[in-house]
Design a protein around this motif. Structure first.
Motif, PDB file in Angstrom:
ATOM      1  N   MET A 132     -19.355 -44.951  14.554  1.00 30.13           N
ATOM      2  CA  MET A 132     -19.551 -43.548  14.191  1.00 30.13           C
ATOM      3  C   MET A 132     -20.697 -43.415  13.186  1.00 30.13           C
ATOM      4  N   LYS A 133     -21.497 -42.382  13.361  1.00 32.09           N
ATOM      5  CA  LYS A 133     -22.562 -42.116  12.404  1.00 32.09           C
ATOM      6  C   LYS A 133     -21.984 -41.703  11.052  1.00 32.09           C
ATOM      7  N   ILE A 134     -22.692 -42.057   9.998  1.00 30.04           N
ATOM      8  CA  ILE A 134     -22.257 -41.652   8.653  1.00 30.04           C
ATOM      9  C   ILE A 134     -22.190 -40.132   8.555  1.00 30.04           C
ATOM     10  N   LEU A 135     -23.203 -39.438   9.080  1.00 28.99           N
ATOM     11  CA  LEU A 135     -23.241 -37.980   8.980  1.00 28.99           C
ATOM     12  C   LEU A 135     -22.109 -37.317   9.758  1.00 28.99           C
ATOM     13  N   ASP A 136     -21.548 -38.006  10.748  1.00 31.22           N
ATOM     14  CA  ASP A 136     -20.397 -37.463  11.475  1.00 31.22           C
ATOM     15  C   ASP A 136     -19.097 -37.646  10.709  1.00 31.22           C
ATOM     16  N   SER A 137     -19.104 -38.533   9.698  1.00 32.31           N
ATOM     17  CA  SER A 137     -17.866 -38.850   8.987  1.00 32.31           C
ATOM     18  C   SER A 137     -17.722 -38.142   7.650  1.00 32.31           C
ATOM     19  N   LEU A 138     -18.808 -37.580   7.125  1.00 35.11           N
ATOM     20  CA  LEU A 138     -18.757 -37.022   5.770  1.00 35.11           C
ATOM     21  C   LEU A 138     -18.070 -35.667   5.700  1.00 35.11           C
ATOM     22  N   PHE A 139     -18.334 -34.806   6.692  1.00 33.37           N
ATOM     23  CA  PHE A 139     -17.829 -33.432   6.649  1.00 33.37           C
ATOM     24  C   PHE A 139     -17.080 -33.131   7.944  1.00 33.37           C
ATOM     25  N   PRO A 140     -15.760 -33.348   7.966  1.00 37.62           N
ATOM     26  CA  PRO A 140     -14.991 -33.092   9.187  1.00 37.62           C
ATOM     27  C   PRO A 140     -15.268 -31.691   9.740  1.00 37.62           C
ATOM     28  N   GLY A 141     -15.552 -31.626  11.037  1.00 33.49           N
ATOM     29  CA  GLY A 141     -15.862 -30.353  11.672  1.00 33.49           C
ATOM     30  C   GLY A 141     -17.352 -30.054  11.717  1.00 33.49           C
ATOM     31  N   VAL A 142     -18.145 -30.821  10.971  1.00 36.41           N
ATOM     32  CA  VAL A 142     -19.600 -30.647  10.974  1.00 36.41           C
ATOM     33  C   VAL A 142     -20.216 -31.923  11.557  1.00 36.41           C
ATOM     34  N   THR A 143     -20.732 -31.833  12.768  1.00 31.74           N
ATOM     35  CA  THR A 143     -21.323 -33.008  13.407  1.00 31.74           C
ATOM     36  C   THR A 143     -22.681 -33.305  12.768  1.00 31.74           C
ATOM     37  N   SER A 144     -23.189 -34.484  13.053  1.00 33.48           N
ATOM     38  CA  SER A 144     -24.503 -34.847  12.511  1.00 33.48           C
ATOM     39  C   SER A 144     -25.582 -33.895  13.012  1.00 33.48           C
ATOM     40  N   ASP A 145     -25.488 -33.472  14.272  1.00 28.75           N
ATOM     41  CA  ASP A 145     -26.484 -32.543  14.816  1.00 28.75           C
ATOM     42  C   ASP A 145     -26.439 -31.207  14.089  1.00 28.75           C
ATOM     43  N   ILE A 146     -25.235 -30.696  13.862  1.00 29.40           N
ATOM     44  CA  ILE A 146     -25.103 -29.422  13.144  1.00 29.40           C
ATOM     45  C   ILE A 146     -25.601 -29.562  11.710  1.00 29.40           C
ATOM     46  N   PHE A 147     -25.267 -30.687  11.076  1.00 33.24           N
ATOM     47  CA  PHE A 147     -25.706 -30.886   9.696  1.00 33.24           C
ATOM     48  C   PHE A 147     -27.225 -30.881   9.614  1.00 33.24           C
ATOM     49  N   LEU A 148     -27.894 -31.620  10.496  1.00 32.85           N
ATOM     50  CA  LEU A 148     -29.352 -31.726  10.436  1.00 32.85           C
ATOM     51  C   LEU A 148     -30.028 -30.403  10.784  1.00 32.85           C
ATOM     52  N   GLN A 149     -29.436 -29.611  11.663  1.00 29.42           N
ATOM     53  CA  GLN A 149     -30.032 -28.337  12.063  1.00 29.42           C
ATOM     54  C   GLN A 149     -29.776 -27.221  11.046  1.00 29.42           C
ATOM     55  N   SER A 150     -28.596 -27.210  10.438  1.00 25.95           N
ATOM     56  CA  SER A 150     -28.197 -26.043   9.643  1.00 25.95           C
ATOM     57  C   SER A 150     -28.116 -26.281   8.140  1.00 25.95           C
ATOM     58  N   TYR A 151     -27.997 -27.535   7.694  1.00 25.07           N
ATOM     59  CA  TYR A 151     -27.792 -27.804   6.271  1.00 25.07           C
ATOM     60  C   TYR A 151     -28.901 -28.645   5.639  1.00 25.07           C
ATOM     61  N   TRP A 152     -29.384 -29.651   6.353  1.00 25.88           N
ATOM     62  CA  TRP A 152     -30.319 -30.625   5.787  1.00 25.88           C
ATOM     63  C   TRP A 152     -31.548 -29.936   5.187  1.00 25.88           C
ATOM     64  N   THR A 153     -31.766 -30.139   3.881  1.00 25.71           N
ATOM     65  CA  THR A 153     -32.852 -29.575   3.061  1.00 25.71           C
ATOM     66  C   THR A 153     -32.763 -28.052   2.917  1.00 25.71           C
ATOM     67  N   GLN A 154     -31.691 -27.432   3.422  1.00 24.20           N
ATOM     68  CA  GLN A 154     -31.626 -25.971   3.430  1.00 24.20           C
ATOM     69  C   GLN A 154     -30.517 -25.405   2.546  1.00 24.20           C
ATOM     70  N   GLN A 155     -29.300 -25.896   2.699  1.00 28.24           N
ATOM     71  CA  GLN A 155     -28.185 -25.314   1.978  1.00 28.24           C
ATOM     72  C   GLN A 155     -27.100 -26.343   1.699  1.00 28.24           C
ATOM     73  N   VAL A 156     -26.213 -25.963   0.778  1.00 32.99           N
ATOM     74  CA  VAL A 156     -25.126 -26.846   0.352  1.00 32.99           C
ATOM     75  C   VAL A 156     -24.094 -26.986   1.473  1.00 32.99           C
TER      76      VAL A 156
END
Length: 384
Positions: free
Chosen positions: A1-25
């Protein structure tokens, strides 16, 4: 499993990179589940009490002030008893670059670097805070961070973003107006995580419990760095870039223009070359487990041995007419151009056998090449 898939349950790595990375908390939603701790209290205890830490590896902070190292060191050695006295009296202990002392944390950093791609480096500091204490006042960072709560709880206040993509080169400026809007308040329990892009003002304090959290720092590569690299390449490769400006360049009423040759170079292959030249491999803790076992036992690689590039290895391959330069772990391996096809095969293969290599080298030369790459820590032997 990717690290980014394990940090925030319900937020996949793809969603994190598209919607949160460098943008919001982004933070763990209470009740959504949690991850397993990366480090145990016993391991922290062993690092502080048993490891030969350098005084530069530890910092103490209390209510916004840094406690001088001279107060808890003697003759360059950390006095753990004094360190714990300060902790019991409200000081936060910061263990700097813990990834350099723990293999599994170094591996975590290398994995995350791969998932985030264009970042310079990922490293980890650990923060141990006693109950009802705060190490630092409200501030913002010039790097993105993941906060991984390992044990206990900590309360965070996150204010509006006050600085757009700050860097170490830009003077720190925390305007008092950051308190004009109510902060977002987040309580992190064990196994929860928080992501903050650089520039977000924040502060944290413990309640009734002791707290251990890991700050995973993301050192970025910025557009301005690539532009600087491009300017260097431009001056070296395009003669017009070294020409003296016209006498009326600054006094002209028209908009100053760049020569067409420079604009063509900037919009063409120069960008690709700048990305290659911008070294993001750097020196990081080498993940070379098993290497001494291979060397000490003088184990022989055969044509049927199965090999692989070491996991999470970041490297750059630069080519010239007669030389290949393989950069990794802060060093450069120079190879003759004749190995190019076989080296490309190695780099593209997840695992391979020496007798699968089908470039210009004969079997004996292939064995010499891969044996050298094993001893340098680039390849590992999966099966002898």
């Amino acid at each position: 499993m990717k690290i980014l898939d394990s940090l925030f349950p319900g937020v996949t790595s793809d969603i994190f990179l598209q919607s949160y990375w460098t943008q919001q908390v982004c933070t763990t939603v209470p009740g959504a589940g949690s991850r397993q701790p990366l480090i145990s209290i016993e391991e922290i205890d062993a690092v502080i009490a048993g490891a030969q830490l350098n005084p530069d590896d530890i910092k103490l902070a209390k209510d916004g002030s840094i406690i001088p190292g001279s107060r808890y060191t003697e003759k360059g050695v950390i006095n753990v008893c004094r360190l714990l006295d300060y902790y019991r009296n409200g000081a936060t202990i910061i263990l700097k670059r813990l990834d350099l002392h723990m293999y599994k944390l170094a591996e975590f950093c290398r994995r995350l670097e791969q998932e985030l791609h264009g970042v310079r480096e990922v490293y980890i500091n650990a923060y141990l805070t006693p109950p009802a204490a705060q190490g630092f006042p409200a501030h913002y960072d010039d790097h993105d961070v993941f906060i991984l709560q390992e044990h206990g709880e900590k309360d965070w206040k996150i204010y509006s973003c006050m600085a757009d993509f700050p860097t170490a080169d830009i003077p720190y400026n925390l305007a008092p107006s950051y308190i004009d809007t109510p902060p977002t308040e987040v309580r992190l329990g064990a196994g929860m995580a928080l992501y903050m892009p650089r520039g977000f003002v924040h502060e944290a304090r413990t309640g009734d419990s002791h707290s251990i959290h890991l700050t995973v720092t993301i050192v970025p590569v910025t557009y301005s760095e690539i532009l600087t690299e491009m300017a260097t390449l431009l001056a070296g490769n395009i003669s017009v870039a070294r020409q003296t400006l016209p006498a009326d360049y600054f006094s002209s009423t028209s908009t100053p223009a760049m020569p067409d040759a420079m604009l063509t170079a900037l919009s063409g292959s120069l960008l690709k070359e700048a990305l290659v030249q911008k070294d993001i491999t750097g020196f990081k803790k080498p993940l070379v487990g098993g290497l001494f076992n291979h060397i000490f036992h003088d184990r022989q690689i055969t044509a049927g041995s199965i090999l692989a590039t070491r996991p999470y290895l970041r490297y750059q391959l630069k080519t010239s007419e007669d030389t290949l330069m393989l950069d990794f772990y802060g060093k450069t391996i120079r190879l003759p151009a004749v190995v190019k096809e076989d080296l490309y095969f190695v780099l593209k293969s997840s695992t391979f056998r020496v007798n699968d290599m089908n470039g210009m080298l004969d079997e004996e030369s292939c064995l010499i090449l891969v044996s050298s790459l094993v001893e340098e820590g680039f390849l590992e032997v999966v099966q002898y």
